[in-house]
Design a protein around this motif. Structure first.
Motif, PDB file in Angstrom:
ATOM      1  N   ALA A   1       0.827  -1.214   0.000  1.00 11.66           N
ATOM      2  CA  ALA A   1       0.000   0.000   0.000  1.00 11.66           C
ATOM      3  C   ALA A   1       0.861   1.263   0.000  1.00 11.66           C
ATOM      4  N   ILE A   2       1.930   1.243   0.797  1.00 13.60           N
ATOM      5  CA  ILE A   2       2.829   2.403   0.852  1.00 13.60           C
ATOM      6  C   ILE A   2       3.537   2.601  -0.485  1.00 13.60           C
TER       7      ILE A   2
ATOM      8  N   ARG B   1       2.522   1.610  -3.453  1.00 18.12           N
ATOM      9  CA  ARG B   1       1.566   2.025  -4.489  1.00 18.12           C
ATOM     10  C   ARG B   1       1.252   3.514  -4.375  1.00 18.12           C
ATOM     11  N   LYS B   2       1.192   4.012  -3.147  1.00 17.83           N
ATOM     12  CA  LYS B   2       0.881   5.420  -2.944  1.00 17.83           C
ATOM     13  C   LYS B   2       2.110   6.312  -3.129  1.00 17.83           C
ATOM     14  N   GLY B   3       3.263   5.836  -2.649  1.00 19.08           N
ATOM     15  CA  GLY B   3       4.474   6.656  -2.702  1.00 19.08           C
ATOM     16  C   GLY B   3       5.180   6.637  -4.038  1.00 19.08           C
TER      17      GLY B   3
ATOM     18  N   HIS C   1       2.653  -1.383  -9.422  1.00 11.99           N
ATOM     19  CA  HIS C   1       1.203  -1.544  -9.603  1.00 11.99           C
ATOM     20  C   HIS C   1       0.807  -2.967  -9.981  1.00 11.99           C
TER      21      HIS C   1
END
Length: 215
Positions: free
Chosen positions: A74-75, A77-79, A136
């Motif tokens: 999650a980190i 994918r966001k970062g 991704h």
């Protein structure tokens, strides 16, 4: 303090929590000795006096691995790639450009298999979650490989080290008894040899008689 000594000094519940936490943080992308902690705890579980249940230990290690990887995903994918650059600045030994490029090639070539087998490789174990997110990878693919890899690595490592420890303890006990028997036999043999030599060197009755002036 050595890892094994520290684990010996805390209750079983704290050992489970520490194993899950360290492995989770390592899977999240922070370079920590997750495998060393797991192996040390699994070896302790083979000693029944420790109170550590290997099944509970394996479950905690698996949970830490899966949850940590998922948070790392999650980190990542966001970062995105800026996250890898930031990690490279914080942990240059582990997140250098060369290591990132190698891990990225592995992910692009093997996909889910890189996540699964990456669990068994120290460097890829740190990269797996964040890098899968940066690239991704579909989450369902990542989660499938993540769960299976976590179960095989954490559960397998715990089981192997546990049984090796049990066998080793049995052999050590046999060896201790064998060593005692051998020591006793050597002692008896040494006494017999010394007695025989002493008897051989003992003067005969004729040799013990003093020589008189008239003889």
């Amino acid at each position: 303090m050595h890892v094994q000594e520290w684990l010996d000094s805390v209750p079983a519940g704290a050992v489970y929590a520490m194993v899950a936490l360290v492995i989770g943080l390592e899977s999240l992308g922070i370079p920590l000795p997750g495998e060393i902690i797991l192996v040390s705890a699994a070896l302790m579980s083979s000693q029944h006096s420790s109170g550590i249940n290997p099944i509970v230990l394996g479950a905690c290690a698996t949970a830490g691995a899966v949850i940590g990887d998922s948070i790392g995903y999650a980190i990542g994918r966001k970062g995105g790639r800026p996250l890898l650059a930031w990690l490279g600045g914080k942990f240059p030994k582990h997140f250098s450009e060369g290591h990132v490029a190698t891990a990225e090639r592995s992910f692009e070539k093997w996909g889910m298999w890189a996540v699964f087998f990456g669990r068994f490789v120290a460097l890829l174990r740190i990269f797996a979650g964040p890098l899968a997110g940066v690239l991704h990878m579909p989450y369902w693919k990542f989660l499938t490989a993540n769960v299976l890899g976590g179960i095989c690595w954490a559960g397998g490592t715990t089981a192997v080290i546990y049984y090796v420890g049990v066998v080793a303890e049995g052999w050590l006990k046999k060896f201790s008894w064998l060593g005692l028997i051998v020591a006793v036999l050597i002692g008896l043999l040494s006494m017999l040899i010394l007695k025989r030599k002493a008897k051989k060197n003992q003067p005969t009755s004729e040799e013990r008689q003093p020589v008189t002036a008239g003889d």
